[in-house]
Design a protein around this motif. Structure first.
Motif, short mmCIF file in Angstrom:
data_model
loop_
_atom_site.label_atom_id
_atom_site.label_comp_id
_atom_site.label_asym_id
_atom_site.label_seq_id
_atom_site.Cartn_x
_atom_site.Cartn_y
_atom_site.Cartn_z
N PRO A 7 10.39 -16.14 -19.31
CA PRO A 7 8.94 -16.13 -18.97
C PRO A 7 8.21 -17.58 -18.73
N ILE A 8 7.09 -17.62 -17.86
CA ILE A 8 6.34 -18.41 -17.64
C ILE A 8 5.03 -18.14 -18.52
N VAL A 9 4.75 -19.09 -19.42
CA VAL A 9 3.67 -18.58 -20.25
C VAL A 9 2.76 -20.03 -20.41
N GLY A 10 1.41 -19.80 -20.88
CA GLY A 10 0.50 -20.87 -20.84
C GLY A 10 -0.75 -20.76 -20.28
N ALA A 11 -0.96 -21.58 -19.34
CA ALA A 11 -2.27 -21.71 -18.62
C ALA A 11 -2.55 -20.53 -17.76
N ALA A 12 -3.75 -20.23 -17.51
CA ALA A 12 -4.20 -19.20 -16.62
C ALA A 12 -3.82 -19.45 -15.18
N ALA A 13 -3.78 -18.70 -14.31
CA ALA A 13 -3.53 -18.85 -12.74
C ALA A 13 -4.91 -19.66 -12.50
N PHE A 14 -4.82 -20.17 -11.30
CA PHE A 14 -5.79 -21.02 -10.69
C PHE A 14 -6.83 -20.19 -10.06
N ARG A 15 -8.25 -20.21 -10.58
CA ARG A 15 -9.03 -19.66 -9.68
C ARG A 15 -10.47 -20.41 -9.56
N LEU A 16 -11.04 -20.51 -8.31
CA LEU A 16 -12.11 -21.40 -8.15
C LEU A 16 -13.09 -20.27 -7.70
N SER A 17 -14.40 -19.92 -8.41
CA SER A 17 -15.23 -19.05 -8.27
C SER A 17 -16.38 -19.29 -7.31
N ASP A 18 -16.59 -20.78 -7.07
CA ASP A 18 -17.74 -20.80 -6.31
C ASP A 18 -17.40 -21.12 -4.96
N ASP A 19 -18.35 -21.49 -3.99
CA ASP A 19 -18.11 -21.54 -2.61
C ASP A 19 -18.31 -23.22 -2.12
N GLY A 20 -18.14 -24.07 -3.12
CA GLY A 20 -18.43 -25.33 -2.87
C GLY A 20 -17.08 -26.01 -2.40
N PRO A 21 -17.19 -27.63 -2.49
CA PRO A 21 -15.93 -28.12 -1.87
C PRO A 21 -14.62 -27.76 -2.81
N ARG A 22 -13.49 -27.41 -1.99
CA ARG A 22 -12.54 -27.08 -2.62
C ARG A 22 -11.58 -27.96 -3.24
N ALA A 23 -10.91 -27.87 -4.42
CA ALA A 23 -9.90 -28.73 -4.73
C ALA A 23 -8.61 -28.17 -4.75
N ASP A 24 -8.15 -27.25 -4.00
CA ASP A 24 -7.05 -26.67 -3.94
C ASP A 24 -5.61 -27.58 -3.70
N ALA A 25 -5.97 -28.64 -2.92
CA ALA A 25 -4.87 -29.40 -2.43
C ALA A 25 -3.96 -29.85 -3.55
N ALA A 26 -4.74 -30.08 -4.88
CA ALA A 26 -3.86 -30.62 -5.79
C ALA A 26 -3.27 -29.70 -6.70
N PHE A 27 -3.75 -28.55 -6.49
CA PHE A 27 -3.04 -27.32 -7.23
C PHE A 27 -1.79 -26.46 -6.60
N ASP A 28 -1.08 -25.86 -7.53
CA ASP A 28 0.23 -25.06 -7.27
C ASP A 28 -0.21 -23.72 -6.86
N PRO A 29 -0.43 -23.30 -5.37
CA PRO A 29 -0.78 -22.06 -5.16
C PRO A 29 0.04 -20.85 -5.70
N ASP A 30 1.40 -21.12 -5.96
CA ASP A 30 2.22 -20.01 -6.33
C ASP A 30 2.55 -19.99 -7.80
N TYR A 31 1.73 -20.58 -8.50
CA TYR A 31 1.59 -20.57 -10.12
C TYR A 31 1.15 -19.03 -10.35
N ALA A 32 1.99 -18.48 -11.04
CA ALA A 32 1.86 -17.06 -11.72
C ALA A 32 2.42 -16.92 -13.03
N PRO A 33 1.64 -17.20 -13.94
CA PRO A 33 2.18 -16.90 -15.43
C PRO A 33 2.47 -15.30 -15.69
N ASP A 34 3.70 -15.15 -16.70
CA ASP A 34 3.95 -13.95 -16.95
C ASP A 34 2.81 -13.64 -18.19
#
Length: 285
Positions: free
Chosen positions: A93-120
């Protein structure tokens, strides 16, 4: 200086083996370090980028032993993408950090992040994952990212510090996901611990971690003081501040430096010490 070996399993202590990924850059130093914990059954911490050679090196280091958990400190693209394939190969299983979520509508930082990361399983502060002869305890250390975790190996007092504390450089804190207020609090949190050594995601092991963390806190407070002085002198924009604060900086790192200055300014704004006026800033009360 000799280039560090990639794809080779190097024993750091009886319970810890390191494998370096072949992804050096101005942001990753010599590359991302995957740590394998255990002897009979294993945890794999930050399996790294989706690189075929690195994946093969990890499987060689695992050598057919059962993997109990694929442990993720945070969701940057140089740390977590290989987890999907490693899970398919090992069933862990993949465990540890929560999946990435940005809750605001400001400048996005997604480019540096793993969009497919999904911990069990998401680990909260103090939660543990264990195998034969080893126990990893999660330590919530937000700041570099909102979901960053370090992991303490209880049996040997080692701390896998991810990108929160590295021996070669201070961490980039890039809003909106990165948060300087949280980062400073997370550094203070480490001061109260008695870890023997840090194994970071990049760079050499940190043999005197308390001294380094105190130095990092002092460095950030020095940067804060610089920003306040520049605001008092009428230096109002982030590029102008970077030019004065980071003399001789590698141009490839100018964007990261600007984000760290922004993170300090946001923290100062919360405390009433800086005021944003469009793209410019001025000193507060």
């Amino acid at each position: 200086m000799d280039e560090p070996p990639t794809g080779i399993a190097i024993a750091l202590e009886p319970l810890v083996t390191r494998v370096l990924a072949p992804n050096p850059s101005p942001y990753t130093f010599t590359g991302t370090q995957t740590h394998i914990v255990g002897t009979r059954d294993l945890a794999v911490i930050d399996p790294g980028p989706a690189d075929a050679a690195h994946h093969a090196a990890l499987l060689a280091a695992i050598a057919g032993r059962p993997v109990r958990a694929i442990v993720i400190t945070h969701h940057h693209r140089d740390h977590s993408p290989a987890a999907i394939r490693l899970k398919a190969e090992t069933g862990a299983p993949i465990v540890g950090a929560a999946a990435f979520r940005l809750s605001d509508d400001g400048p996005r930082a997604d480019a540096a992040f793993d969009p497919d990361y999904a911990p069990d399983r998401v680990l909260a502060d103090g939660e543990r994952v264990a195998g034969e002869g080893w126990t990893l305890e999660a330590l919530a250390t937000p700041g570099h990212t909102s979901n960053h975790l370090c992991f303490a190996l209880l049996e040997s007092k080692a701390l896998f510090s991810g990108d929160h504390v590295m021996g070669w450089s201070t961490s980039v804190v890039s809003p909106p996901d990165g948060d300087m207020t949280a980062y400073m609090a997370s550094l203070e949190k480490l001061i109260g611990r008695d870890d023997r050594v840090y194994y970071p995601g990049h760079g050499d092991a940190v043999e005197n971690p308390q001294r380094l963390v105190r130095g990092m806190l002092g460095h950030r407070k020095q940067r804060e003081g610089q920003i306040l002085r520049l605001l008092g002198e009428g230096v109002a924009t982030i590029p102008a501040m970077v030019g004065k604060m980071y003399v001789g900086l590698d141009p490839r790192l100018a964007g990261a430096a600007g984000q760290s200055v922004l993170a300090h300014l946001v923290d100062l704004e919360r405390r009433g010490l800086a005021i944003a006026e469009g793209a410019a800033w001025r000193r507060g009360a």
